[in-house]
Design an enzyme around this catalytic site. Structure first.
Site, short mmCIF file in Angstrom:
data_model
loop_
_atom_site.label_atom_id
_atom_site.label_comp_id
_atom_site.label_asym_id
_atom_site.label_seq_id
_atom_site.Cartn_x
_atom_site.Cartn_y
_atom_site.Cartn_z
N SER A 24 38.06 51.81 42.53
CA SER A 24 36.20 51.74 43.05
C SER A 24 35.78 53.37 43.63
O SER A 24 34.71 53.91 43.32
CB SER A 24 35.87 51.16 43.29
OG SER A 24 36.13 50.10 43.08
N THR A 69 35.13 43.19 47.87
CA THR A 69 36.05 42.23 47.84
C THR A 69 36.75 41.50 48.57
O THR A 69 36.67 41.50 49.46
CB THR A 69 37.33 43.62 46.98
OG1 THR A 69 37.68 42.92 45.94
CG2 THR A 69 37.61 44.30 47.67
N LYS A 73 33.94 38.16 49.92
CA LYS A 73 32.86 37.98 48.80
C LYS A 73 31.92 36.58 49.49
O LYS A 73 30.63 36.98 49.09
CB LYS A 73 33.66 37.90 47.36
CG LYS A 73 33.86 38.86 46.30
CD LYS A 73 34.25 39.11 45.00
CE LYS A 73 34.70 40.22 44.89
NZ LYS A 73 35.01 40.26 43.28
N ASN A 94 29.52 40.78 45.36
CA ASN A 94 30.67 41.98 45.19
C ASN A 94 29.99 43.09 45.82
O ASN A 94 30.04 44.23 45.37
CB ASN A 94 31.44 42.38 43.57
CG ASN A 94 30.14 42.34 42.67
OD1 ASN A 94 29.04 42.28 42.36
ND2 ASN A 94 30.61 43.41 41.46
N ASP A 109 29.82 40.53 38.98
CA ASP A 109 31.43 40.64 38.47
C ASP A 109 30.81 39.72 37.56
O ASP A 109 31.76 39.79 36.70
CB ASP A 109 31.69 39.14 39.98
CG ASP A 109 32.49 40.45 40.21
OD1 ASP A 109 32.96 41.75 40.40
OD2 ASP A 109 32.74 39.95 41.95
N GLY A 135 35.82 33.25 44.73
CA GLY A 135 34.52 33.76 44.13
C GLY A 135 35.35 34.47 42.72
O GLY A 135 33.21 34.02 42.43
N GLY A 243 42.22 43.62 34.53
CA GLY A 243 41.26 43.44 35.38
C GLY A 243 39.96 44.40 35.01
O GLY A 243 39.27 44.77 36.06
N1 NAP Z 1 38.41 42.81 38.25
C1 NAP Z 1 37.45 42.63 38.69
O1 NAP Z 1 36.71 43.75 38.23
C2 NAP Z 1 37.45 41.56 39.67
C3 NAP Z 1 36.74 41.10 39.55
C4 NAP Z 1 36.68 40.19 40.85
C5 NAP Z 1 37.72 39.54 40.70
N2 NAP Z 1 39.21 40.62 40.25
C6 NAP Z 1 40.51 39.84 41.13
O2 NAP Z 1 40.17 38.40 41.08
C7 NAP Z 1 41.52 37.85 41.71
C8 NAP Z 1 40.43 36.76 42.49
O3 NAP Z 1 39.74 37.03 43.85
P1 NAP Z 1 38.71 36.15 44.48
O4 NAP Z 1 37.89 37.22 45.08
O5 NAP Z 1 38.47 34.99 43.44
O6 NAP Z 1 40.03 35.83 46.02
P2 NAP Z 1 39.65 34.17 46.41
O7 NAP Z 1 38.34 33.85 47.01
O8 NAP Z 1 41.15 35.00 47.27
O9 NAP Z 1 40.54 33.53 45.82
C9 NAP Z 1 41.98 33.37 45.29
C10 NAP Z 1 41.91 32.20 44.44
O10 NAP Z 1 43.50 32.17 43.76
C11 NAP Z 1 43.79 30.58 43.66
N3 NAP Z 1 45.46 31.34 44.27
C12 NAP Z 1 45.52 31.79 45.65
N4 NAP Z 1 46.79 32.03 45.27
C13 NAP Z 1 46.97 30.82 44.46
C14 NAP Z 1 49.17 30.76 43.58
N5 NAP Z 1 50.01 30.61 43.66
N6 NAP Z 1 48.61 30.19 42.34
C15 NAP Z 1 47.43 29.16 41.59
N7 NAP Z 1 46.47 30.16 42.06
C16 NAP Z 1 46.33 30.83 43.42
C17 NAP Z 1 43.26 29.88 44.76
O11 NAP Z 1 42.67 29.67 44.23
P3 NAP Z 1 42.67 27.56 44.65
O12 NAP Z 1 43.37 27.30 45.76
O13 NAP Z 1 41.62 26.93 44.46
O14 NAP Z 1 43.62 27.23 43.61
C18 NAP Z 1 42.06 31.05 45.36
O15 NAP Z 1 40.89 30.01 45.47
C19 NAP Z 1 41.54 38.95 42.77
O16 NAP Z 1 42.53 40.22 42.15
C20 NAP Z 1 40.78 39.96 42.27
O17 NAP Z 1 40.83 41.64 42.96
C21 NAP Z 1 38.56 41.48 39.90
#
Ligand code: NAP
Length: 277
Positions: A24, A69, A73, A94, A109, A135, A243
């Protein structure tokens, strides 16, 4: 333009833990330069226990705006003065708009995800599978449900019973993933699997061989190591995207909120070049 763009240089930033991988700053500093604005954007390593203090600091110091991030979030919602409809529905923020000491939580997002998905081509999807209970998954599902076509979603989690019930959204565990993937037009990884510093593997390997012809596959994670499941999906004929595309478009929408302008296409192109450099 909002008041931030008329003033002397203001400070913007992203709070995350980890945050060293964030692209970013490159993207937003390139945009400020292209717009001839004196602002600067920084990555701040903010640990979960320090989030409240960091947000109070941002408010007191008059930062121009913030991104949040992983893992902030959802936790940040409790510290906002107001929320946009998207942030209220998803319970995730975000982008924070800071005006006269007030913190307004937004979520770009979901809209950024749809902007990026449009770059893959094809009609809006009618059936999607979204992995992860955090999130990012909530933002993607909200956007798919409130987009041009209300898409039916299968929401996959290691603990599906903990997911909230949402209209048009079926919840399941990884044991049911194979059949769900075989019936979808779009598969989205919104877990932290594959993220730098995150888990390396899903609880079960993804059933890429069950994808239908022409399926679209999006990994929200960036940067991804080459040679993983997304590349395998591409080899099997899926239209794939990582992403960075969503990162670009959520950033464009966030910057438009902060500055109160529509960004010219040339500035968006500059932001894209800064991301993919
Ligand atoms: N490209 C972009 O602009 C953008 C925007 C937003 C987010 N992202 C990316 O998206 C990802 C998730 O972000 P977030 O904010 O949602 O994170 P988060 O709130 O920490 O949630 C991640 C989820 O991943 C799941 N998880 C963790 N370890 C796992 C495993 N070993 N196997 C399967 N599921 C697993 C869990 O879901 P369960 O416990 O329900 O299984 C957890 O709730 C990150 O890498 C972030 O950088 C990218």
């Amino acid at each position: 333009m909002n008041d931030v763009s008329a003033e002397a240089g203001r400070c913007f930033g992203v709070f995350g833990d980890p945050v060293g991988h964030s692209r970013s700053p490159d993207m937003h500093n390139a945009a400020f330069a292209a717009l001839g604005l004196p602002h600067r954007y920084f990555a701040f390593h903010v640990r979960p226990h320090a989030l409240a203090n960091a947000l109070t600091g941002a408010r007191g110091m008059g930062l121009g705006g913030l991104n949040l991030t992983v893992p902030h979030k959802r936790a940040a919602v409790a510290h906002m003065d107001r929320l946009s409809p998207e942030a209220a529905r998803t319970g995730a923020i975000n982008t924070v708009l800071i005006r006269r000491g007030e913190l307004v939580g937004h979520n770009t997002d979901g809209a950024g995800f749809l902007d990026a998905l449009a770059e893959l081509g094809g009609a809006p999807p009618k059936r999607a599978v979204v992995l992860g209970g955090g999130g990012a998954a909530r933002s993607v599902i909200d956007a798919l449900r409130h987009g041009e076509v209300a898409c039916d979603v299968v929401w996959v989690s290691r603990e599906p019973n903990r997911l909230p019930a949402l209209d048009g959204v079926a919840r399941c565990g990884y044991g049911d993933l194979s059949d769900a993937v075989a019936a979808c037009e779009l598969l989205v990884n919104a877990t932290t699997v594959g993220m730098k510093g995150g888990p390396e593997h899903f609880v079960t390997p993804l059933p890429i061989d069950r994808l239908v012809d022409g399926a679209r596959v999006v990994d929200m994670v960036y940067p991804r190591a080459p040679g993983g499941w997304l590349d395998e999906a591409a080899r099997r004929g899926a239209r794939t995207q990582d992403g960075l595309a969503t990162l670009l478009w959520q950033g464009v929408r966030g910057l438009e909120l902060w500055l109160g302008i529509a960004l010219p296409a040339a500035v968006v192109a500059t932001m894209r070049r800064a991301l993919y450099r």
